[in-house]
Design a protein around this motif. Sequence first.
Motif, PDB file in Angstrom:
ATOM      1  N   GLN A  74     -14.392 -10.459  -9.411  1.00  0.00           N
ATOM      2  CA  GLN A  74     -15.038 -11.339 -10.376  1.00  0.00           C
ATOM      3  C   GLN A  74     -14.858 -10.801 -11.800  1.00  0.00           C
ATOM      4  O   GLN A  74     -14.646  -9.598 -11.995  1.00  0.00           O
ATOM      5  CB  GLN A  74     -16.534 -11.446 -10.066  1.00  0.00           C
ATOM      6  N   PRO A  75     -14.978 -11.675 -12.830  1.00  0.00           N
ATOM      7  CA  PRO A  75     -14.932 -11.190 -14.212  1.00  0.00           C
ATOM      8  C   PRO A  75     -15.945 -10.069 -14.447  1.00  0.00           C
ATOM      9  O   PRO A  75     -17.058 -10.095 -13.928  1.00  0.00           O
ATOM     10  CB  PRO A  75     -15.284 -12.438 -15.028  1.00  0.00           C
ATOM     11  N   GLY A  76     -15.499  -9.068 -15.191  1.00  0.00           N
ATOM     12  CA  GLY A  76     -16.323  -7.915 -15.492  1.00  0.00           C
ATOM     13  C   GLY A  76     -16.168  -6.758 -14.522  1.00  0.00           C
ATOM     14  O   GLY A  76     -16.620  -5.655 -14.791  1.00  0.00           O
ATOM     15  N   THR A  77     -15.503  -6.999 -13.408  1.00  0.00           N
ATOM     16  CA  THR A  77     -15.351  -5.971 -12.373  1.00  0.00           C
ATOM     17  C   THR A  77     -14.222  -5.005 -12.735  1.00  0.00           C
ATOM     18  O   THR A  77     -13.121  -5.436 -13.091  1.00  0.00           O
ATOM     19  CB  THR A  77     -15.022  -6.640 -11.018  1.00  0.00           C
ATOM     20  N   PRO A  78     -14.449  -3.685 -12.612  1.00  0.00           N
ATOM     21  CA  PRO A  78     -13.349  -2.732 -12.810  1.00  0.00           C
ATOM     22  C   PRO A  78     -12.285  -2.900 -11.722  1.00  0.00           C
ATOM     23  O   PRO A  78     -12.621  -2.991 -10.541  1.00  0.00           O
ATOM     24  CB  PRO A  78     -14.025  -1.361 -12.673  1.00  0.00           C
ATOM     25  N   VAL A  79     -11.020  -2.949 -12.129  1.00  0.00           N
ATOM     26  CA  VAL A  79      -9.937  -3.114 -11.161  1.00  0.00           C
ATOM     27  C   VAL A  79      -8.911  -1.990 -11.211  1.00  0.00           C
ATOM     28  O   VAL A  79      -8.152  -1.814 -10.264  1.00  0.00           O
ATOM     29  CB  VAL A  79      -9.229  -4.480 -11.298  1.00  0.00           C
ATOM     30  N   VAL A  80      -8.885  -1.243 -12.297  1.00  0.00           N
ATOM     31  CA  VAL A  80      -7.989  -0.088 -12.374  1.00  0.00           C
ATOM     32  C   VAL A  80      -8.685   1.004 -13.177  1.00  0.00           C
ATOM     33  O   VAL A  80      -9.337   0.730 -14.184  1.00  0.00           O
ATOM     34  CB  VAL A  80      -6.609  -0.438 -12.978  1.00  0.00           C
TER      35      VAL A  80
ATOM     36  N   CYS B 247      -3.255   9.622 -20.319  1.00  0.00           N
ATOM     37  CA  CYS B 247      -3.938   8.409 -19.869  1.00  0.00           C
ATOM     38  C   CYS B 247      -3.116   7.168 -20.248  1.00  0.00           C
ATOM     39  O   CYS B 247      -2.899   6.278 -19.425  1.00  0.00           O
ATOM     40  CB  CYS B 247      -5.332   8.368 -20.492  1.00  0.00           C
ATOM     41  N   ARG B 248      -2.664   7.119 -21.479  1.00  0.00           N
ATOM     42  CA  ARG B 248      -1.859   5.972 -21.929  1.00  0.00           C
ATOM     43  C   ARG B 248      -0.547   5.884 -21.139  1.00  0.00           C
ATOM     44  O   ARG B 248      -0.133   4.807 -20.708  1.00  0.00           O
ATOM     45  CB  ARG B 248      -1.581   6.062 -23.417  1.00  0.00           C
ATOM     46  N   PHE B 249       0.115   7.007 -20.952  1.00  0.00           N
ATOM     47  CA  PHE B 249       1.348   7.039 -20.157  1.00  0.00           C
ATOM     48  C   PHE B 249       1.099   6.470 -18.759  1.00  0.00           C
ATOM     49  O   PHE B 249       1.863   5.629 -18.274  1.00  0.00           O
ATOM     50  CB  PHE B 249       1.873   8.475 -20.061  1.00  0.00           C
ATOM     51  N   LEU B 250       0.040   6.922 -18.109  1.00  0.00           N
ATOM     52  CA  LEU B 250      -0.222   6.520 -16.723  1.00  0.00           C
ATOM     53  C   LEU B 250      -0.496   5.025 -16.590  1.00  0.00           C
ATOM     54  O   LEU B 250       0.043   4.376 -15.690  1.00  0.00           O
ATOM     55  CB  LEU B 250      -1.365   7.342 -16.134  1.00  0.00           C
ATOM     56  N   ILE B 251      -1.311   4.448 -17.459  1.00  0.00           N
ATOM     57  CA  ILE B 251      -1.587   3.012 -17.329  1.00  0.00           C
ATOM     58  C   ILE B 251      -0.340   2.199 -17.673  1.00  0.00           C
ATOM     59  O   ILE B 251      -0.039   1.218 -16.996  1.00  0.00           O
ATOM     60  CB  ILE B 251      -2.818   2.554 -18.144  1.00  0.00           C
ATOM     61  N   ASP B 252       0.391   2.607 -18.696  1.00  0.00           N
ATOM     62  CA  ASP B 252       1.610   1.861 -19.056  1.00  0.00           C
ATOM     63  C   ASP B 252       2.635   1.897 -17.927  1.00  0.00           C
ATOM     64  O   ASP B 252       3.230   0.867 -17.579  1.00  0.00           O
ATOM     65  CB  ASP B 252       2.225   2.419 -20.340  1.00  0.00           C
ATOM     66  N   GLU B 253       2.850   3.061 -17.328  1.00  0.00           N
ATOM     67  CA  GLU B 253       3.833   3.183 -16.259  1.00  0.00           C
ATOM     68  C   GLU B 253       3.355   2.527 -14.967  1.00  0.00           C
ATOM     69  O   GLU B 253       4.158   1.962 -14.220  1.00  0.00           O
ATOM     70  CB  GLU B 253       4.193   4.653 -16.022  1.00  0.00           C
ATOM     71  N   LEU B 254       2.051   2.597 -14.692  1.00  0.00           N
ATOM     72  CA  LEU B 254       1.512   1.917 -13.508  1.00  0.00           C
ATOM     73  C   LEU B 254       1.829   0.426 -13.578  1.00  0.00           C
ATOM     74  O   LEU B 254       2.315  -0.163 -12.622  1.00  0.00           O
ATOM     75  CB  LEU B 254       0.003   2.141 -13.394  1.00  0.00           C
ATOM     76  N   LYS B 255       1.576  -0.177 -14.723  1.00  0.00           N
ATOM     77  CA  LYS B 255       1.799  -1.614 -14.871  1.00  0.00           C
ATOM     78  C   LYS B 255       3.285  -1.981 -14.760  1.00  0.00           C
ATOM     79  O   LYS B 255       3.614  -3.077 -14.355  1.00  0.00           O
ATOM     80  CB  LYS B 255       1.201  -2.118 -16.177  1.00  0.00           C
ATOM     81  N   LYS B 256       4.163  -1.034 -15.109  1.00  0.00           N
ATOM     82  CA  LYS B 256       5.604  -1.291 -15.025  1.00  0.00           C
ATOM     83  C   LYS B 256       6.164  -1.102 -13.621  1.00  0.00           C
ATOM     84  O   LYS B 256       7.129  -1.780 -13.252  1.00  0.00           O
ATOM     85  CB  LYS B 256       6.367  -0.337 -15.957  1.00  0.00           C
TER      86      LYS B 256
ATOM     87  N   ASP C 295       0.796  -1.228   0.000  1.00  0.00           N
ATOM     88  CA  ASP C 295       0.000   0.000   0.000  1.00  0.00           C
ATOM     89  C   ASP C 295       0.834   1.287   0.000  1.00  0.00           C
ATOM     90  O   ASP C 295       0.646   2.144  -0.878  1.00  0.00           O
ATOM     91  CB  ASP C 295      -0.967   0.030   1.178  1.00  0.00           C
ATOM     92  N   ALA C 296       1.703   1.460   0.963  1.00  0.00           N
ATOM     93  CA  ALA C 296       2.438   2.721   1.079  1.00  0.00           C
ATOM     94  C   ALA C 296       3.291   2.982  -0.154  1.00  0.00           C
ATOM     95  O   ALA C 296       3.292   4.094  -0.705  1.00  0.00           O
ATOM     96  CB  ALA C 296       3.309   2.718   2.332  1.00  0.00           C
ATOM     97  N   MET C 297       3.990   1.970  -0.628  1.00  0.00           N
ATOM     98  CA  MET C 297       4.845   2.141  -1.799  1.00  0.00           C
ATOM     99  C   MET C 297       4.003   2.337  -3.056  1.00  0.00           C
ATOM    100  O   MET C 297       4.333   3.164  -3.916  1.00  0.00           O
ATOM    101  CB  MET C 297       5.773   0.942  -1.968  1.00  0.00           C
ATOM    102  N   ALA C 298       2.898   1.601  -3.168  1.00  0.00           N
ATOM    103  CA  ALA C 298       2.038   1.729  -4.342  1.00  0.00           C
ATOM    104  C   ALA C 298       1.458   3.145  -4.437  1.00  0.00           C
ATOM    105  O   ALA C 298       1.484   3.763  -5.504  1.00  0.00           O
ATOM    106  CB  ALA C 298       0.912   0.693  -4.296  1.00  0.00           C
ATOM    107  N   LEU C 299       0.943   3.652  -3.331  1.00  0.00           N
ATOM    108  CA  LEU C 299       0.370   5.005  -3.335  1.00  0.00           C
ATOM    109  C   LEU C 299       1.412   6.066  -3.652  1.00  0.00           C
ATOM    110  O   LEU C 299       1.150   7.008  -4.409  1.00  0.00           O
ATOM    111  CB  LEU C 299      -0.312   5.292  -1.998  1.00  0.00           C
ATOM    112  N   THR C 300       2.604   5.908  -3.107  1.00  0.00           N
ATOM    113  CA  THR C 300       3.693   6.852  -3.385  1.00  0.00           C
ATOM    114  C   THR C 300       4.049   6.833  -4.866  1.00  0.00           C
ATOM    115  O   THR C 300       4.210   7.891  -5.494  1.00  0.00           O
ATOM    116  CB  THR C 300       4.934   6.515  -2.532  1.00  0.00           C
ATOM    117  N   GLN C 301       4.159   5.648  -5.446  1.00  0.00           N
ATOM    118  CA  GLN C 301       4.516   5.540  -6.866  1.00  0.00           C
ATOM    119  C   GLN C 301       3.385   6.048  -7.763  1.00  0.00           C
ATOM    120  O   GLN C 301       3.635   6.718  -8.772  1.00  0.00           O
ATOM    121  CB  GLN C 301       4.876   4.094  -7.226  1.00  0.00           C
ATOM    122  N   MET C 302       2.129   5.781  -7.391  1.00  0.00           N
ATOM    123  CA  MET C 302       0.988   6.280  -8.166  1.00  0.00           C
ATOM    124  C   MET C 302       0.977   7.813  -8.170  1.00  0.00           C
ATOM    125  O   MET C 302       0.747   8.446  -9.196  1.00  0.00           O
ATOM    126  CB  MET C 302      -0.315   5.704  -7.603  1.00  0.00           C
TER     127      MET C 302
END
Length: 136
Positions: free
Chosen positions: A84-90, A106-115, A51-58
């Motif tokens: 469950q399938p169909g549920t928004p997760v990000v 938007c594209r930058f943020l999702i690509d970098e989040l996943k990395k 959590d703490a590291m994820a929020l800081t990086q986000m």
Amino acid sequence: MLIRLVEHIDLNEAFAYLNSPTAGAVNFFIGTVRNQTKGKEVLHLDFEAYDAMALTQMEKLANIAMHKWPLVGVAVIHATGAKQPGTPVVLIGVSSAHREASFEACRFLIDELKKSVPIWKKEYFEDNSVWVNAHP
């Protein structure tokens, strides 16, 4: 900036946060749980985060986007727990005066989040489960 790890993503809350009289564009990427992977039926996914590291990086990624593009607002929200399938997760959302900046950010943020954001997922199938290296 709206930066969160949550149990359930509230799409209306994110839109209300990003919507502004100065924004001519509000752009969203919403990632959902697929019902199959490599031909196997997915029963559900579990997401875990440091959590703490994820929020800081986000927040760091959101700041980079705010400096790189003329944005009005940024939302970076990821769900944790069983989904469950169909549920928004990000949800990645950006608002800007013009659409080009919002699409690019938007594209930058999702690509970098996943990395770079420490969020992990485990896929559950009928016969087994596996951790997926979608995130660091």
